[in-house]
Design a protein around this motif. Structure first.
Motif, mmCIF file in Angstrom:
data_model
loop_
_atom_site.group_PDB
_atom_site.id
_atom_site.type_symbol
_atom_site.label_atom_id
_atom_site.label_comp_id
_atom_site.label_asym_id
_atom_site.label_seq_id
_atom_site.Cartn_x
_atom_site.Cartn_y
_atom_site.Cartn_z
ATOM 1 N N HIS A 121 0.823 -1.210 0.000
ATOM 2 C CA HIS A 121 0.000 0.000 0.000
ATOM 3 C C HIS A 121 0.860 1.264 0.000
ATOM 4 C CE1 HIS A 121 -3.794 -2.143 0.596
ATOM 5 N NE2 HIS A 121 -3.123 -2.944 1.421
ATOM 6 N N ARG A 122 0.428 2.263 -0.778
ATOM 7 C CA ARG A 122 1.116 3.559 -0.787
ATOM 8 C C ARG A 122 0.112 4.674 -0.475
ATOM 9 N NH1 ARG A 122 6.450 3.723 -0.983
ATOM 10 N NH2 ARG A 122 6.387 5.657 -2.204
ATOM 11 N N LYS A 123 -1.151 4.371 -0.625
ATOM 12 C CA LYS A 123 -2.179 5.377 -0.347
ATOM 13 C C LYS A 123 -2.934 4.941 0.914
ATOM 14 C CE LYS A 123 -4.214 5.326 -4.464
ATOM 15 N NZ LYS A 123 -5.141 5.842 -5.497
ATOM 16 N N ILE A 124 -2.488 5.480 2.044
ATOM 17 C CA ILE A 124 -3.026 5.031 3.323
ATOM 18 C C ILE A 124 -3.786 6.151 4.012
ATOM 19 C CG2 ILE A 124 -2.450 4.034 5.567
ATOM 20 C CD1 ILE A 124 0.166 3.036 4.277
ATOM 21 N N GLY A 125 -5.047 5.899 4.262
ATOM 22 C CA GLY A 125 -5.874 6.883 4.959
ATOM 23 C C GLY A 125 -5.800 6.675 6.461
ATOM 24 N N TYR A 126 -6.094 7.726 7.223
ATOM 25 C CA TYR A 126 -6.008 7.626 8.684
ATOM 26 C C TYR A 126 -7.253 8.218 9.326
ATOM 27 C CZ TYR A 126 -4.186 8.144 13.418
ATOM 28 O OH TYR A 126 -4.005 8.073 14.767
#
Lengths: 337, 337
Positions: free
Chosen positions: B175-180
DNA sequence: TGAATATATGTAATCGATTACATTTAAGGA
DNA sequence: TCCTTAAATGTAATCGATTACATATATTCA
């Protein structure tokens, strides 16, 4: 730490006057009262409760005995208890028995030690006679669990009726083969719910099938095991009623593991309406107990009992509710006649 | 209720002797001891704790202050506390603040009233200075939440590192697009976890995208809302890390509502490892805190502090663990370097 | 103004244990 | 046996408040 006598000296009065100001009874001149309050604030004084309670022979504390503190079903009841307790300046001690029968009694004995003024029992595992005697001696209120055929202060729902209501609901949906996963038989609500289930079956003219009745321990795992057992029957049920939500959730898991679907292949109903029952898929249809209200009512009863030990012991029965979600399909309004 | 003097009379001794037998210190002839024990049993005597505690200026009670008793995350900590407390003859009072900042202080004041000998805080919402002063005055131990840069007794995990570990894990899965989805910023663990998340992102050379960072309130509903927000982004994340399990569960719900699948379309990681995270589908990959152990350790520290107020204040950091389940696909063993 | 009454405050007993200190009883040594 | 010392037990102070009762002060009314 400042004591009352320090306050008295600073305010130039006697301890009696300070106490009168604190207790808010007895006549005190407004001017004196102000002096005292000023001194209290200045010294950052708080009365020593141990001393006060010893003198007044009360502890302003109640013990709530529950079998398992990490079970969300019980904490909601505790919340209701705390609400009322705090309103009346009472503290709540949590007694966690971890299902150890002996500890039930130990916590009740705290009243004898004056650690607490009364007890609310949300678990009743000891023999009836024992409680009858203890309830004579100490202020005790039973919540959720109770003692059959006794004149004691108790707050519960009608477990028999509610279980029967579930059967009616399932029959109404067309089910005739209904499995049951009960709780341990030494706890009264398990016996009641089983009785309600059986009554429901009989009253709906369904042939009674003993193999459909199983017994778990209220844990998820036992729900899985018992549901598996039911599924392996030559003619498995089309609906399963579990005596609590955890076991119902276990049942859902087991059914899915068998490659079947809820509610298409098998309908599920739980009991208690814990938060988890909204999270599981499909969301669980279940009986909801007014847990917070049970706690509140129990605490109110206990306070009355503490202040008037001669109070008439009454069994308060609060209304339950069938919460219809997706685990039986056909989401619809429904009312038991 | 029988008093000590009744026991003394029945046994034909003085109260001092009875007390000595009870306390188990001071010399008492075996024969006398037996007489006393016999009398105690016969009268069914239990010492009045209020009197004992007043005389000894202690209450043998501790207060545990938690923000929400119905949250299973906290009850497990309480369980650990109770275990140690009971081993040492201490009672545990539960202080439920309901997230009310004022009540935090009220519960601490119970120590001043001698209702309790010490406090374990599992919630820290008041300003730092306040606690620094209070901790000077009373035995206080912080569990889970804490005060940054202070020499106070605290028991926690490393929230920064653990959050960073989650990012590493997700990056490792590609994963490179990680939401928080973070927690409220006034609580320190939220700030720590956010910091850990950002550090993890930067250290993995991922371009920092502020829109991927959202803030919830630790409830399921806010998880749904924040995940929805993330999904509506022009370039939505392929993985979402929530700062607690409830929000992670909410996120799963939201993703499913959008017709997407977990973990195929979006991976989810939670934090805390509550029971519910094993029930949700897919079962949640999450950071597990040794909650019971945190409770135990905190209580041990508190006992030391009560008996030796000069004790050196130390911050104990316990190990966390990444529990890998199904919500990120590829179930596998993995260790952060 | 003075007696009667009401109001305000103070003194000391009390709650039920623990424990320092005093006293009695037992054990040991010459 | 008598004296010294150790062991066992008792007496009374103490913890910090509340409150019954006693006393002082203020108010009312003839």
């Amino acid at each position: 730490m400042a004591k009352m006598i320090d306050v008295a000296k600073l305010a130039g009065v006697s301890v009696a006057t300070v106490s009168r100001v604190l207790m808010g009874k007895g006549k005190v001149r407004e001017q004196t009262r102000q002096k005292v309050l000023e001194a209290i604030k200045q010294l950052n004084y708080k009365p020593n409760r141990l001393a006060r309670n010893l003198r007044r022979l009360e502890s302003q504390t109640v013990v709530v005995v529950i079998p398992d503190i990490s079970n969300p079903f019980f904490t909601e009841i505790v919340l209701g208890i705390q609400e009322i307790a705090n309103q009346h300046g009472y503290h709540v001690l949590l007694g966690n028995t971890n299902n150890d029968v002996k500890r039930e009694i130990q916590f009740i004995e705290m009243v004898k030690e004056k650690v607490a003024d009364g007890v609310i029992l949300v678990t009743v595992r000891n023999p009836k006679e024992r409680f009858l005697k203890l309830a004579q001696e100490f202020p005790i209120v039973f919540a959720c669990e109770y003692i059959k055929g006794a004149e004691l202060p108790m707050v519960t729902i009608d477990n028999v009726r509610s279980a029967q209501c579930v059967v009616n609901y399932l029959v109404n949906l067309g089910h005739r083969k209904i499995g049951y996963i009960g709780g341990p038989q030494q706890v009264i609500v398990s016996r009641d719910r089983l009785q309600g289930f059986i009554q429901g079956v009989i009253q709906n003219d369904i042939p009674f099938e003993p193999a459909y009745i199983t017994e778990g321990d209220f844990g998820i795992q036992s729900g899985i095991e018992m549901a598996t057992k039911l599924l392996q029957l030559p003619s498995p049920p089309t609906a399963i009623f579990a005596a609590n939500d955890e076991m119902a959730i276990g049942a859902i898991k087991a059914i899915k593991n068998h490659g079947l679907s809820v509610p298409k292949d098998i309908a599920i109903v739980g009991f208690d309406n814990i938060t988890m029952s909204t999270v599981v898929e499909p969301a669980l249809t279940t009986i909801s107990q007014p847990r917070r209200q049970i706690g509140q009512k129990a605490m109110e009863l206990l306070l009355q009992l503490i202040h008037n030990p001669m109070l008439k012991r009454e069994h308060i029965v609060l209304p339950y509710e069938l919460v219809i979600r997706q685990s039986c399909g056909n989401p619809s309004v429904w009312s038991d006649s």
